[in-house]
Enzyme design. Structure first.
Site, PDB file in Angstrom:
ATOM      1  N   LEU A   1       0.835  -1.197   0.000  1.00  0.00           N
ATOM      2  CA  LEU A   1       0.000   0.000   0.000  1.00  0.00           C
ATOM      3  C   LEU A   1       0.874   1.252   0.000  1.00  0.00           C
ATOM      4  O   LEU A   1       1.789   1.381   0.807  1.00  0.00           O
ATOM      5  CB  LEU A   1      -0.915   0.016   1.229  1.00  0.00           C
ATOM      6  CG  LEU A   1      -1.846  -1.188   1.408  1.00  0.00           C
ATOM      7  CD1 LEU A   1      -2.731  -0.975   2.630  1.00  0.00           C
ATOM      8  CD2 LEU A   1      -2.684  -1.430   0.171  1.00  0.00           C
TER       9      LEU A   1
ATOM     10  N   GLY B   1       2.030  -5.534   8.520  1.00  0.00           N
ATOM     11  CA  GLY B   1       2.083  -4.132   8.134  1.00  0.00           C
ATOM     12  C   GLY B   1       1.079  -3.835   7.040  1.00  0.00           C
ATOM     13  O   GLY B   1      -0.095  -4.181   7.132  1.00  0.00           O
ATOM     14  N   ASP B   2       1.556  -3.193   5.957  1.00  0.00           N
ATOM     15  CA  ASP B   2       0.669  -2.879   4.832  1.00  0.00           C
ATOM     16  C   ASP B   2       0.962  -3.770   3.632  1.00  0.00           C
ATOM     17  O   ASP B   2       0.724  -3.377   2.485  1.00  0.00           O
ATOM     18  CB  ASP B   2       0.809  -1.400   4.452  1.00  0.00           C
ATOM     19  CG  ASP B   2       2.222  -1.041   4.016  1.00  0.00           C
ATOM     20  OD1 ASP B   2       3.131  -1.883   4.179  1.00  0.00           O
ATOM     21  OD2 ASP B   2       2.416   0.073   3.486  1.00  0.00           O
ATOM     22  N   GLU B   3       1.469  -4.965   3.874  1.00  0.00           N
ATOM     23  CA  GLU B   3       1.803  -5.906   2.810  1.00  0.00           C
ATOM     24  C   GLU B   3       0.767  -7.028   2.731  1.00  0.00           C
ATOM     25  O   GLU B   3       0.505  -7.721   3.719  1.00  0.00           O
ATOM     26  CB  GLU B   3       3.199  -6.500   3.038  1.00  0.00           C
ATOM     27  CG  GLU B   3       4.314  -5.466   2.978  1.00  0.00           C
ATOM     28  CD  GLU B   3       5.667  -6.088   3.227  1.00  0.00           C
ATOM     29  OE1 GLU B   3       5.719  -7.246   3.694  1.00  0.00           O
ATOM     30  OE2 GLU B   3       6.687  -5.416   2.961  1.00  0.00           O
TER      31      GLU B   3
END
Length: 239
Positions: free
Chosen positions: A129, A170-172
């Site tokens: 993201l 996280g944002d993965e």
């Protein structure tokens, strides 16, 4: 099961265990021949409609008139629920309820093995993201968590029932596509995900906009199963 003793006796072993008389006779013959059996776990429905897990332990006891089958039934619903919670904690992300890194690796391995065996195409999409840190820093972690949850819902809506959307941390995120008609389908789904995430999010009266960068690797185009995870993916980037 919530039934009275008289009701249970009226139903008989075949009615309680939902086995035919013939199947039950074979089971009892095996118990008589082999002694005590391993515990048998079954999901049963109580008289009030509630489902419970029970454990059955059976052994044969010889009497003057022949054989008697002794069955001890124990309610193990609480234990099974605990096992299910622990299994879910080990395999699913607590925030988004998506498969976590561990489960994603397992599903990816299975997808690659299946694709190689069937000589089919499989794909892995790696999603990062853009501007997520900015959202976290300016609006706070609570809004950031809501954003991740909404992202997971939008990504899940982009794939088929047999595909996997997972969160690595996280944002993965990743999308695992076990069987594709052609490699171009992976790019189509990647673009669909980019478009879905490009629409702004309404989070506690905040209009939040992000984008996503997506790397795509396919088998067999990017090598054998062991190589597909190591080669640099092709990237597509949202606006």
């Amino acid at each position: 099961q919530g039934a009275t003793r008289a009701e249970l006796l009226a139903r008989g072993p075949s009615g309680i265990l939902t086995q035919s008389i013939e199947e039950l006779a074979q089971t009892y013959d095996a118990i008589i021949a082999g002694g005590a059996t391993e515990p048998l776990e079954m999901l049963r429905t109580r008289k009030d409609g509630a489902q419970v897990w029970v454990e059955l332990r059976r052994r044969a006891l010889q009497t003057a008139d022949g054989w008697m089958i002794i069955t001890v039934v124990r309610d193990i619903t609480e234990r099974k629920q605990m096992e299910e919670r622990l299994l879910r904690q080990a395999n699913f992300d607590s925030l988004t309820q998506l498969p976590n890194r561990l489960l994603c690796y397992d599903r990816l391995s299975q997808a690659l093995i299946q694709a190689k065996r069937k000589k089919a195409t499989a794909a892995l999409l790696f999603i990062d993201l853009d501007r997520f840190k900015q959202v976290n820093d300016t609006l706070g972690h609570a809004i950031g968590d809501q954003l991740l949850q909404e992202v997971s819902l939008r990504l899940t809506a982009c794939v088929r029932a047999g595909d996997t959307v997972g969160r690595l941390g996280g944002d993965e995120f990743v999308i695992i596509l076990p069987e594709l008609a052609q490699a171009m389908d992976a790019s189509r789904i990647a673009q669909k995900a980019i478009d879905a995430l490009a629409r702004h999010f309404e989070l506690d009266e905040h209009a939040v906009s992000i984008s996503a960068s997506i790397g795509t690797a396919t088998l067999p185009a990017h090598g054998a199963p062991g190589e597909a995870r190591c080669r640099k993916p092709r990237w597509a980037k949202g606006g």
